[in-house]
Design a protein around this motif. Structure first.
Motif, mmCIF file in Angstrom:
data_model
loop_
_atom_site.group_PDB
_atom_site.id
_atom_site.type_symbol
_atom_site.label_atom_id
_atom_site.label_comp_id
_atom_site.label_asym_id
_atom_site.label_seq_id
_atom_site.Cartn_x
_atom_site.Cartn_y
_atom_site.Cartn_z
ATOM 1 N N LEU A 223 0.875 -1.180 0.000
ATOM 2 C CA LEU A 223 0.000 0.000 0.000
ATOM 3 C C LEU A 223 0.903 1.218 0.000
ATOM 4 O O LEU A 223 1.934 1.227 0.687
ATOM 5 C CB LEU A 223 -0.828 0.070 1.287
ATOM 6 C CG LEU A 223 -1.870 -0.975 1.567
ATOM 7 C CD1 LEU A 223 -2.386 -0.806 2.989
ATOM 8 C CD2 LEU A 223 -3.009 -0.833 0.583
ATOM 9 N N GLN A 224 0.517 2.248 -0.716
ATOM 10 C CA GLN A 224 1.288 3.475 -0.664
ATOM 11 C C GLN A 224 1.139 4.062 0.745
ATOM 12 O O GLN A 224 0.032 4.208 1.264
ATOM 13 C CB GLN A 224 0.805 4.451 -1.735
ATOM 14 C CG GLN A 224 1.786 5.547 -1.990
ATOM 15 C CD GLN A 224 1.442 6.359 -3.227
ATOM 16 O OE1 GLN A 224 0.505 6.051 -3.948
ATOM 17 N NE2 GLN A 224 2.203 7.406 -3.465
ATOM 18 N N GLU B 126 -1.379 6.682 1.970
ATOM 19 C CA GLU B 126 -2.775 6.297 2.176
ATOM 20 C C GLU B 126 -3.019 5.717 3.570
ATOM 21 O O GLU B 126 -4.154 5.534 3.975
ATOM 22 C CB GLU B 126 -3.202 5.270 1.120
ATOM 23 C CG GLU B 126 -3.196 5.830 -0.281
ATOM 24 C CD GLU B 126 -3.597 4.815 -1.324
ATOM 25 O OE1 GLU B 126 -4.472 5.136 -2.146
ATOM 26 O OE2 GLU B 126 -3.023 3.696 -1.314
ATOM 27 N N TYR C 11 -9.716 6.111 2.900
ATOM 28 C CA TYR C 11 -10.471 5.580 1.756
ATOM 29 C C TYR C 11 -11.202 6.723 1.075
ATOM 30 O O TYR C 11 -11.978 7.441 1.690
ATOM 31 C CB TYR C 11 -11.463 4.511 2.212
ATOM 32 C CG TYR C 11 -12.315 4.001 1.076
ATOM 33 C CD1 TYR C 11 -11.759 3.213 0.074
ATOM 34 C CD2 TYR C 11 -13.656 4.318 0.988
ATOM 35 C CE1 TYR C 11 -12.529 2.756 -0.983
ATOM 36 C CE2 TYR C 11 -14.437 3.863 -0.054
ATOM 37 C CZ TYR C 11 -13.866 3.087 -1.033
ATOM 38 O OH TYR C 11 -14.624 2.641 -2.086
ATOM 39 N N PRO D 103 7.503 4.583 -8.013
ATOM 40 C CA PRO D 103 6.244 3.976 -8.448
ATOM 41 C C PRO D 103 6.273 3.508 -9.903
ATOM 42 O O PRO D 103 5.545 2.592 -10.272
ATOM 43 C CB PRO D 103 5.217 5.092 -8.262
ATOM 44 C CG PRO D 103 5.830 6.030 -7.285
ATOM 45 C CD PRO D 103 7.318 5.929 -7.483
ATOM 46 N N TYR E 73 -8.786 -3.560 -7.400
ATOM 47 C CA TYR E 73 -7.841 -2.946 -6.464
ATOM 48 C C TYR E 73 -6.432 -3.501 -6.609
ATOM 49 O O TYR E 73 -5.476 -2.932 -6.100
ATOM 50 C CB TYR E 73 -8.332 -3.130 -5.019
ATOM 51 C CG TYR E 73 -8.607 -4.558 -4.657
ATOM 52 C CD1 TYR E 73 -7.616 -5.361 -4.105
ATOM 53 C CD2 TYR E 73 -9.854 -5.135 -4.901
ATOM 54 C CE1 TYR E 73 -7.863 -6.683 -3.803
ATOM 55 C CE2 TYR E 73 -10.111 -6.453 -4.587
ATOM 56 C CZ TYR E 73 -9.109 -7.232 -4.043
ATOM 57 O OH TYR E 73 -9.352 -8.544 -3.745
ATOM 58 N N GLY F 207 -3.319 -3.750 -8.354
ATOM 59 C CA GLY F 207 -2.663 -2.942 -9.368
ATOM 60 C C GLY F 207 -1.448 -3.609 -9.973
ATOM 61 O O GLY F 207 -1.310 -4.841 -9.955
ATOM 62 N N TRP G 284 0.911 -3.871 -6.048
ATOM 63 C CA TRP G 284 0.399 -2.639 -5.472
ATOM 64 C C TRP G 284 -1.109 -2.769 -5.293
ATOM 65 O O TRP G 284 -1.834 -3.081 -6.240
ATOM 66 C CB TRP G 284 0.728 -1.505 -6.421
ATOM 67 C CG TRP G 284 0.439 -0.118 -5.969
ATOM 68 C CD1 TRP G 284 -0.394 0.295 -4.974
ATOM 69 C CD2 TRP G 284 1.004 1.067 -6.523
ATOM 70 N NE1 TRP G 284 -0.392 1.654 -4.877
ATOM 71 C CE2 TRP G 284 0.461 2.155 -5.817
ATOM 72 C CE3 TRP G 284 1.898 1.316 -7.551
ATOM 73 C CZ2 TRP G 284 0.798 3.483 -6.111
ATOM 74 C CZ3 TRP G 284 2.229 2.630 -7.845
ATOM 75 C CH2 TRP G 284 1.696 3.695 -7.130
ATOM 76 N N ARG H 282 -4.498 -0.781 -4.621
ATOM 77 C CA ARG H 282 -5.032 0.590 -4.722
ATOM 78 C C ARG H 282 -6.234 0.722 -3.793
ATOM 79 O O ARG H 282 -7.287 0.109 -4.031
ATOM 80 C CB ARG H 282 -5.396 0.897 -6.160
ATOM 81 C CG ARG H 282 -4.181 0.891 -7.085
ATOM 82 C CD ARG H 282 -4.568 1.262 -8.486
ATOM 83 N NE ARG H 282 -5.533 0.309 -9.011
ATOM 84 C CZ ARG H 282 -5.397 -0.380 -10.124
ATOM 85 N NH1 ARG H 282 -4.331 -0.219 -10.855
ATOM 86 N NH2 ARG H 282 -6.322 -1.204 -10.533
ATOM 87 N N ASP I 40 -9.889 1.584 -4.959
ATOM 88 C CA ASP I 40 -10.637 0.574 -5.718
ATOM 89 C C ASP I 40 -11.040 -0.647 -4.893
ATOM 90 O O ASP I 40 -11.513 -1.640 -5.435
ATOM 91 C CB ASP I 40 -9.801 0.121 -6.926
ATOM 92 C CG ASP I 40 -9.540 1.242 -7.901
ATOM 93 O OD1 ASP I 40 -10.411 2.127 -8.031
ATOM 94 O OD2 ASP I 40 -8.464 1.242 -8.524
#
Length: 178
Positions: A31-32, A35, A93, A119, A134, A136, A148, A150, A153
């Protein structure tokens, strides 16, 4: 040559972004970090009746009720294992640019590592997986593939309506009922 000329000719380093790395079974995901609101230990949850099996419940967090999903159960149909490294990760979210961000809890296994990378290193993996939008792009490194996830999503419209009703439920009105 002036210092300004040297700076203009210098190659800009690749943009590095921080990711939280976790596992689902033996597979790695990320996860980034931007976020992520907070990483908590796994907490007791209140179950939600008639919700999908991967919606594991809700808990009170700083005056708000936060829904929690089990990403392992959502992705592969198996609940996350109760390990000391299994975490409840709060994420921001936001399904689109007009909806305000809200907290969503994710149960993640082995959510103890971070990775700083570009990225652009993540590449499409060649499948149009409409059942899991979701998931990625992937990045290859010495440990294998890293995918990844997202956050925007994660939920379809039906589950989003269940977990985040519009308008939101007024908890004060619920408490007044006999």
């Amino acid at each position: 040559m002036s210092e300004l000329t040297l700076k203009r000719g210098a190659v800009m380093p690749a943009k590095q972004v921080l990711f939280l790395v976790f596992r689902i079974a033996s597979e790695r995901f990320a996860l980034q970090a931007i976020e992520v609101a907070e990483v908590l230990p796994r907490l007791p949850l209140k179950p939600i009746a008639k919700a999908p099996a991967w919606v594991v419940g809700v808990f009170a967090y700083r005056g708000a009720v936060v829904p929690v999903i089990d990403l392992s159960a959502l992705t592969f149909g198996q609940p996350a294992q109760a390990r000391t490294s299994t975490r409840l990760v709060l994420v921001h979210y936001r399904p689109d640019d007009v909806t305000p961000s809200t907290l969503l809890g994710l149960i993640l296994e082995q959510a103890t590592d971070t990775l700083r990378c570009n990225p652009a290193d993540f590449k499409p993996y060649g499948l149009d997986n409409r059942q899991a939008p979701y998931l990625g792009p992937v990045r290859e490194d010495a440990q294998g593939l890293l995918q990844w996830v997202r956050v925007a999503d994660l939920l379809d419209e039906q589950v989003r309506a269940l977990l985040f009703p519009s308008p939101p439920l007024d908890l004060a009105l619920l408490e007044e009922r006999p």
